[in-house]
Each structure stands twice: as C-alpha cells, then as structure tokens.
Design a protein around this motif. Structure first.
Motif, PDB file in Angstrom:
ATOM      1  N   LEU A 167       1.503 -13.099 -15.134  1.00  0.00           N
ATOM      2  CA  LEU A 167       0.551 -14.226 -15.189  1.00  0.00           C
ATOM      3  C   LEU A 167      -0.081 -14.282 -16.581  1.00  0.00           C
ATOM      4  O   LEU A 167      -1.280 -14.078 -16.761  1.00  0.00           O
ATOM      5  CB  LEU A 167      -0.507 -14.069 -14.104  1.00  0.00           C
ATOM      6  CG  LEU A 167       0.019 -14.036 -12.672  1.00  0.00           C
ATOM      7  CD1 LEU A 167      -1.119 -13.811 -11.669  1.00  0.00           C
ATOM      8  CD2 LEU A 167       0.762 -15.328 -12.340  1.00  0.00           C
ATOM      9  N   THR A 168       0.711 -14.600 -17.558  1.00  0.00           N
ATOM     10  CA  THR A 168       0.279 -14.492 -18.957  1.00  0.00           C
ATOM     11  C   THR A 168      -0.728 -15.553 -19.374  1.00  0.00           C
ATOM     12  O   THR A 168      -1.284 -15.470 -20.469  1.00  0.00           O
ATOM     13  CB  THR A 168       1.498 -14.553 -19.883  1.00  0.00           C
ATOM     14  OG1 THR A 168       2.279 -15.713 -19.564  1.00  0.00           O
ATOM     15  CG2 THR A 168       2.369 -13.309 -19.709  1.00  0.00           C
ATOM     16  N   SER A 169      -0.984 -16.553 -18.526  1.00  0.00           N
ATOM     17  CA  SER A 169      -2.005 -17.568 -18.842  1.00  0.00           C
ATOM     18  C   SER A 169      -3.335 -17.281 -18.160  1.00  0.00           C
ATOM     19  O   SER A 169      -4.304 -18.022 -18.342  1.00  0.00           O
ATOM     20  CB  SER A 169      -1.516 -18.967 -18.423  1.00  0.00           C
ATOM     21  OG  SER A 169      -0.346 -19.339 -19.117  1.00  0.00           O
ATOM     22  N   LEU A 170      -3.406 -16.189 -17.393  1.00  0.00           N
ATOM     23  CA  LEU A 170      -4.577 -15.907 -16.572  1.00  0.00           C
ATOM     24  C   LEU A 170      -5.811 -15.621 -17.423  1.00  0.00           C
ATOM     25  O   LEU A 170      -5.777 -14.822 -18.353  1.00  0.00           O
ATOM     26  CB  LEU A 170      -4.289 -14.718 -15.659  1.00  0.00           C
ATOM     27  CG  LEU A 170      -5.111 -14.620 -14.371  1.00  0.00           C
ATOM     28  CD1 LEU A 170      -4.841 -15.821 -13.473  1.00  0.00           C
ATOM     29  CD2 LEU A 170      -4.788 -13.336 -13.633  1.00  0.00           C
ATOM     30  N   GLU A 171      -6.931 -16.274 -17.067  1.00  0.00           N
ATOM     31  CA  GLU A 171      -8.210 -16.066 -17.737  1.00  0.00           C
ATOM     32  C   GLU A 171      -9.234 -15.406 -16.817  1.00  0.00           C
ATOM     33  O   GLU A 171     -10.117 -14.685 -17.284  1.00  0.00           O
ATOM     34  CB  GLU A 171      -8.765 -17.401 -18.242  1.00  0.00           C
ATOM     35  CG  GLU A 171      -7.868 -18.076 -19.284  1.00  0.00           C
ATOM     36  CD  GLU A 171      -8.414 -19.413 -19.723  1.00  0.00           C
ATOM     37  OE1 GLU A 171      -9.572 -19.742 -19.372  1.00  0.00           O
ATOM     38  OE2 GLU A 171      -7.677 -20.152 -20.412  1.00  0.00           O
ATOM     39  N   LEU A 172      -9.128 -15.654 -15.502  1.00  0.00           N
ATOM     40  CA  LEU A 172     -10.051 -15.067 -14.535  1.00  0.00           C
ATOM     41  C   LEU A 172      -9.258 -14.458 -13.392  1.00  0.00           C
ATOM     42  O   LEU A 172      -8.391 -15.113 -12.814  1.00  0.00           O
ATOM     43  CB  LEU A 172     -11.020 -16.114 -13.992  1.00  0.00           C
ATOM     44  CG  LEU A 172     -12.077 -15.612 -12.990  1.00  0.00           C
ATOM     45  CD1 LEU A 172     -13.367 -16.414 -13.129  1.00  0.00           C
ATOM     46  CD2 LEU A 172     -11.580 -15.707 -11.529  1.00  0.00           C
ATOM     47  N   LEU A 173      -9.580 -13.201 -13.071  1.00  0.00           N
ATOM     48  CA  LEU A 173      -8.968 -12.520 -11.932  1.00  0.00           C
ATOM     49  C   LEU A 173     -10.083 -11.932 -11.082  1.00  0.00           C
ATOM     50  O   LEU A 173     -10.824 -11.052 -11.528  1.00  0.00           O
ATOM     51  CB  LEU A 173      -8.018 -11.417 -12.405  1.00  0.00           C
ATOM     52  CG  LEU A 173      -7.327 -10.603 -11.304  1.00  0.00           C
ATOM     53  CD1 LEU A 173      -6.508 -11.508 -10.397  1.00  0.00           C
ATOM     54  CD2 LEU A 173      -6.449  -9.518 -11.921  1.00  0.00           C
ATOM     55  N   TYR A 174     -10.223 -12.433  -9.860  1.00  0.00           N
ATOM     56  CA  TYR A 174     -11.278 -11.984  -8.943  1.00  0.00           C
ATOM     57  C   TYR A 174     -10.626 -11.258  -7.776  1.00  0.00           C
ATOM     58  O   TYR A 174      -9.950 -11.877  -6.946  1.00  0.00           O
ATOM     59  CB  TYR A 174     -12.097 -13.177  -8.447  1.00  0.00           C
ATOM     60  CG  TYR A 174     -13.369 -12.768  -7.716  1.00  0.00           C
ATOM     61  CD1 TYR A 174     -14.605 -12.909  -8.319  1.00  0.00           C
ATOM     62  CD2 TYR A 174     -13.315 -12.224  -6.433  1.00  0.00           C
ATOM     63  CE1 TYR A 174     -15.770 -12.519  -7.668  1.00  0.00           C
ATOM     64  CE2 TYR A 174     -14.469 -11.826  -5.775  1.00  0.00           C
ATOM     65  CZ  TYR A 174     -15.693 -11.982  -6.397  1.00  0.00           C
ATOM     66  OH  TYR A 174     -16.836 -11.582  -5.759  1.00  0.00           O
ATOM     67  N   LEU A 175     -10.855  -9.940  -7.705  1.00  0.00           N
ATOM     68  CA  LEU A 175     -10.285  -9.111  -6.638  1.00  0.00           C
ATOM     69  C   LEU A 175     -11.371  -8.282  -5.954  1.00  0.00           C
ATOM     70  O   LEU A 175     -11.086  -7.241  -5.370  1.00  0.00           O
ATOM     71  CB  LEU A 175      -9.201  -8.193  -7.206  1.00  0.00           C
ATOM     72  CG  LEU A 175      -7.986  -8.883  -7.841  1.00  0.00           C
ATOM     73  CD1 LEU A 175      -7.054  -7.868  -8.457  1.00  0.00           C
ATOM     74  CD2 LEU A 175      -7.248  -9.735  -6.804  1.00  0.00           C
ATOM     75  N   GLY A 176     -12.610  -8.718  -6.028  1.00  0.00           N
ATOM     76  CA  GLY A 176     -13.709  -7.977  -5.423  1.00  0.00           C
ATOM     77  C   GLY A 176     -13.634  -7.969  -3.908  1.00  0.00           C
ATOM     78  O   GLY A 176     -13.070  -8.870  -3.283  1.00  0.00           O
ATOM     79  N   GLY A 177     -14.208  -6.913  -3.294  1.00  0.00           N
ATOM     80  CA  GLY A 177     -14.291  -6.866  -1.843  1.00  0.00           C
ATOM     81  C   GLY A 177     -12.980  -6.584  -1.158  1.00  0.00           C
ATOM     82  O   GLY A 177     -12.682  -7.179  -0.115  1.00  0.00           O
ATOM     83  N   ASN A 178     -12.175  -5.668  -1.721  1.00  0.00           N
ATOM     84  CA  ASN A 178     -10.918  -5.266  -1.102  1.00  0.00           C
ATOM     85  C   ASN A 178     -10.915  -3.751  -0.913  1.00  0.00           C
ATOM     86  O   ASN A 178     -11.968  -3.118  -0.857  1.00  0.00           O
ATOM     87  CB  ASN A 178      -9.739  -5.734  -1.954  1.00  0.00           C
ATOM     88  CG  ASN A 178      -9.465  -7.220  -1.789  1.00  0.00           C
ATOM     89  OD1 ASN A 178      -8.927  -7.652  -0.778  1.00  0.00           O
ATOM     90  ND2 ASN A 178      -9.851  -8.017  -2.793  1.00  0.00           N
TER      91      ASN A 178
END
Length: 351
Positions: free
Chosen positions: A150-161
């Motif tokens: 995902l080379t265009s990714l600016e935000l990654l939200y993985l909270g609460g796992n």
C-alpha cells in the motif's frame, strides 16, 4: 421496506440513512438520478445485504454503508469503477466477506472499523491507490507483510485489536503520516520504523511496551508520540542475555571492523550478503560491529526535556556498556546523542 427516491442535501448526493431500511430498491431511483449520484448514504439501517443493482450508480465516488447488519459485500460493488471512498463501519464483516476482485477497485479511503476481521484480507493489500485504511475495533492478531504494497497509504488505523507485533514491512510505506496502534498487545517497536520519513503521529498507548528502539529518534517529522498506559513509564530490570558470536560472525566482525578489503569475486554471494548486514555499535568510543549476536541494554533519555523514556540499544559485547549506563546520574552527565530537540517533538503523551 423499499427505498423510494429521495432528495439529498446537495447535487449528486442521495441520503437514505437512518430510515430503518431492510433493503434497497435501486430501480425506484430514476436512471438520470442514479447517473448524477456521486455520494450515497445507506448508514444506520437494517441492511443484511446490498442489492446487486448497486452497480447501477455508475458515477458513485462515496458510499457509506456503516451501522447495518452486513456480513458480505456483493461482487457487484467492484463494478463501481469510480468509487474512491467506502465506509463500512460497525457491520458483521470478516476476512471472508469481500469479493475476489475487491483489490482492483480505485479506492482511496477504506473504513472497516468495528467489524469481525481476524486478519487483514489480502484483497485490501492490493488497493494501490489507498491513502487511508481503518480497521480499528476488530479482532486482528497480526498485520501481514503484504501491507508494504500500500505504497500510497498516509493513514493506518489499527487501534483496538489483539496485535502483538509490528511488522517491519510497515517501514516501506513512504507517505505514511499517521500510524495508530493503540489498545493492542504490542511488546516492541521494530527499529526499521526509522525509515518512515513522513510519519507525524505515532499512537502506541495502552500496549505492553517496556522500551523503544533508539532509532525512533530518527523520525524527523514526528510531532506526536502517544505512550500512556505502557509499562515503559516504570523502571524495570534490564535484560542482559547474550549469546556468544558464532565463528562466522567473529570472522565478519574482523573483516568489517578492521576494513579488510575484499571484492565480490572473492566471496560467495551468501557471504557478501551477510557482510552487508553488519550493524555498527552505537557506542561512539567503540569501532565494533555486530551481526546476529548482540547485547541488549536500556538507556533512559530525555524527551522534550521533561520525560525520561527507556530506549533500547544493541551493543557488540557485554563490555561495551558506556552509552547505556543504568545510573541516572551517569546518564545525565554523559554526552547524550539521543536527546530530542523540544521544538521538534511537540507532544509526548504518557498519561
């Protein structure tokens, strides 16, 4: 209950949210209106499935299907060739819910928070235009290495796992600016994250961290670091385990530390690759290197002149201890190459 054609808050918008719908009758929306629609809101209903005729909204760019009862996303969604944003929060979706060709969609924003994903579907890692991915509040236990695609990714939200480890492949996302990994079970941060040159905010609160890698100080754009709710705010006993270096490593250390000249034609390719993996000892008074065998030491350093946080150092031998003294006074008086300029890191949140 079938939908009758309604009016949106503006041109190109259809809002059917909060109507208690069980199904969507696309045919009841005129063809001209469907062609004009760019934003479609179906959130906060009782939809158990999407009508295959959803693809008739041929110019749709934004679709919100949050807060329904969806357990699957129909194959016809992939025919929405202009869809840029898909919001599907708080449904019953899991890693088996997505169509096979989902990864070919032109999505830029994808929000699957509040679902039942135990794994990140590989289809999601093929969305090469994706700029924002949210999978908070699911059941994820890990992040696949394919996330690096995902080379265009600016935000990654993985909270609460339930994530226990951060894959080093995350460091291959050149535009990642906001990384949220709070409320997981993470015990360490890979030093490779120093390559995230665009990272501005890193949320790691409510994990199991006892130290940070010293390389984290190389994140030149980092402005906010959230660490509250981790064991690292309390002093702890240093781990002093050390495995003696192998004969291969001893030879490699000698070649690297003494600058023994060699040419590619002199060595097999596997040994050339091994020599390229040498890490320099961070002790400025030591010219040594290490490969696989190293000593882990903790050093407390000042963040923003207010917080003392433990950073992990990897040293070449147990005798090489000067940059990692456990004596707070020694730390204060030593030349601290790891301090963070207060004007750069704006917020360190510990409590």
């Amino acid at each position: 209950m079938d939908v009758q054609e309604g009016s949106g808050p503006g041109d190109g918008v259809l809002d059917f949210s909060r109507l208690g719908l069980n199904s969507l009758s696309v045919d009841s929306v005129g063809e001209e209106r469907r062609n004009e629609t760019k934003q479609l809101y179906l959130n906060n209903n009782r939809l158990a499935s999407l009508s295959p005729s959803i693809c008739l909204f041929s110019n749709l760019e934004f679709l919100d299907i949050s807060n329904n009862q969806l357990s699957v996303i129909c194959e016809d969604v992939t025919r929405l060739v202009k869809l840029k944003t898909l919001i599907a929060k708080n449904n019953r979706l899991d890693e088996f819910s997505l169509p096979k060709e989902f990864g070919a969609m032109p999505l830029e924003v994808l929000n699957f928070s509040g679902n039942r994903f135990e794994e990140i579907p590989l289809q999601c890692t093929k969305l090469h235009r994706l700029q924002s991915l949210s999978l908070g509040g699911n059941r994820l236990k890990s992040v696949p290495p394919e996330i690096e695609n995902l080379t265009s990714l600016e935000l990654l939200y993985l909270g609460g796992n339930f994530i226990s480890a951060i894959p080093p492949e995350l460091a291959n996302l050149p535009y990642l600016s906001y990384l949220v990994l709070c409320d997981n079970r993470i015990q360490s941060v890979p030093p490779q994250l120093t390559r995230l040159n665009s990272l501005r905010s890193l949320s790691l609160h409510n994990n199991l961290l006892t130290y940070l890698p010293r390389e984290i100080l190389s994140l030149v754009q980092l402005q906010e670091l959230s660490l509250r709710g981790n064991p690292l705010v309390v002093r702890f006993v240093k781990e002093m385990t050390y495995d003696p270096p192998s004969l291969l490593e001893l030879a490699g250390r000698t070649i690297k530390s003494r600058n023994v000249p060699y040419q590619p034609c002199d060595l097999p390719s596997n040994l050339l690759h091994y020599l390229d993996l040498a890490s320099k000892c961070p002790n400025p008074k030591c010219a040594g290197v290490y490969f696989d065998s190293c000593v882990r030491h903790i050093k407390f350093v000042d963040f923003c002149g207010k917080y003392r946080l433990p950073l992990m150092h990897y040293l070449c031998s147990p005798e090489c201890t000067s940059p990692c003294s456990s004596n707070p006074q020694s730390d204060a008086e030593s030349e601290d190459e790891s301090s963070v300029p207060a004007d750069r890191l704006q917020r360190v949140l510990l409590g």
